[in-house]
Design an enzyme around this catalytic site. Structure first.
Site, mmCIF file in Angstrom:
data_model
loop_
_atom_site.group_PDB
_atom_site.id
_atom_site.type_symbol
_atom_site.label_atom_id
_atom_site.label_comp_id
_atom_site.label_asym_id
_atom_site.label_seq_id
_atom_site.Cartn_x
_atom_site.Cartn_y
_atom_site.Cartn_z
ATOM 1 N N ILE A 125 49.101 2.750 -15.389
ATOM 2 C CA ILE A 125 48.649 1.719 -16.666
ATOM 3 C C ILE A 125 49.922 0.941 -17.000
ATOM 4 O O ILE A 125 51.112 1.293 -16.971
ATOM 5 C CB ILE A 125 48.054 2.591 -17.593
ATOM 6 C CG1 ILE A 125 47.394 1.810 -18.785
ATOM 7 C CG2 ILE A 125 49.038 3.423 -18.390
ATOM 8 C CD1 ILE A 125 46.542 2.667 -19.797
ATOM 9 N N CYS A 126 49.480 -0.352 -17.536
ATOM 10 C CA CYS A 126 50.589 -1.210 -18.208
ATOM 11 C C CYS A 126 49.817 -1.607 -19.373
ATOM 12 O O CYS A 126 49.181 -0.965 -20.028
ATOM 13 C CB CYS A 126 50.878 -2.199 -17.134
ATOM 14 S SG CYS A 126 49.755 -3.427 -16.619
ATOM 15 N N LYS A 127 50.391 -2.878 -19.934
ATOM 16 C CA LYS A 127 49.708 -3.460 -20.982
ATOM 17 C C LYS A 127 48.143 -4.092 -20.699
ATOM 18 O O LYS A 127 47.319 -3.575 -21.653
ATOM 19 C CB LYS A 127 50.649 -4.633 -21.358
ATOM 20 C CG LYS A 127 50.100 -5.261 -22.873
ATOM 21 C CD LYS A 127 51.022 -6.138 -23.284
ATOM 22 C CE LYS A 127 50.470 -7.021 -24.623
ATOM 23 N NZ LYS A 127 51.318 -8.021 -25.117
ATOM 24 N N GLY A 170 47.039 -4.658 -17.058
ATOM 25 C CA GLY A 170 46.391 -4.161 -15.606
ATOM 26 C C GLY A 170 47.380 -4.846 -14.422
ATOM 27 O O GLY A 170 47.019 -4.617 -13.305
ATOM 28 N N THR A 185 46.666 -0.535 -21.559
ATOM 29 C CA THR A 185 46.683 0.088 -22.913
ATOM 30 C C THR A 185 46.229 -0.560 -23.884
ATOM 31 O O THR A 185 45.532 -0.156 -24.902
ATOM 32 C CB THR A 185 48.385 0.072 -23.212
ATOM 33 O OG1 THR A 185 49.080 1.082 -22.040
ATOM 34 C CG2 THR A 185 48.500 0.975 -24.517
#
Length: 108
Positions: free
Chosen positions: A62-64, A66, A90
């Site tokens: 996961i990141c901010k 995708g 996120t």
């Protein structure tokens, strides 16, 4: 390389079932709020810390939003790790009303 992707609802189900999740954002983003239990391994250091990523089964990335997690998952899959990208990241996790943890520790 094709990278499997899942949405936030499916990610929440898999995380609740015990699938590990790795956050690849930067430390300041992570400290502002992250998925409970997700350790931080920023995208820029994933190659140096690949040994810290569980290799015995599926791992969610996961990141901010995708994009960075897609790059990380692509790299990890090339290393033989069953990495799956979380589309929406996120921000999607928060928008869906899921709990986040603040600070520099994974929390639970």
């Amino acid at each position: 390389m094709d990278v499997p992707e899942i949405d936030i609802d499916e990610a929440a189900r898999r995380i609740a079932a015990g699938t590990p999740v790795i956050d690849v954002r930067e430390p300041d983003e992570y400290e502002d709020g992250h998925v409970p239990g997700a350790p931080l391994i920023p995208l820029t250091v994933v190659p140096d810390r690949v040994n810290e990523i569980p290799a015995g089964g599926e791992v969610l990335i996961i990141c901010k939003l995708g994009g960075r997690s897609l790059k990380a998952a692509e790299y990890l899959r090339a290393q033989g790790i069953d990495a799956v990208n979380i589309v929406g990241g996120t921000m999607g996790w928060i928008d869906a009303g899921h709990r986040v943890v603040t600070g520099d520790e994974p929390g639970s």
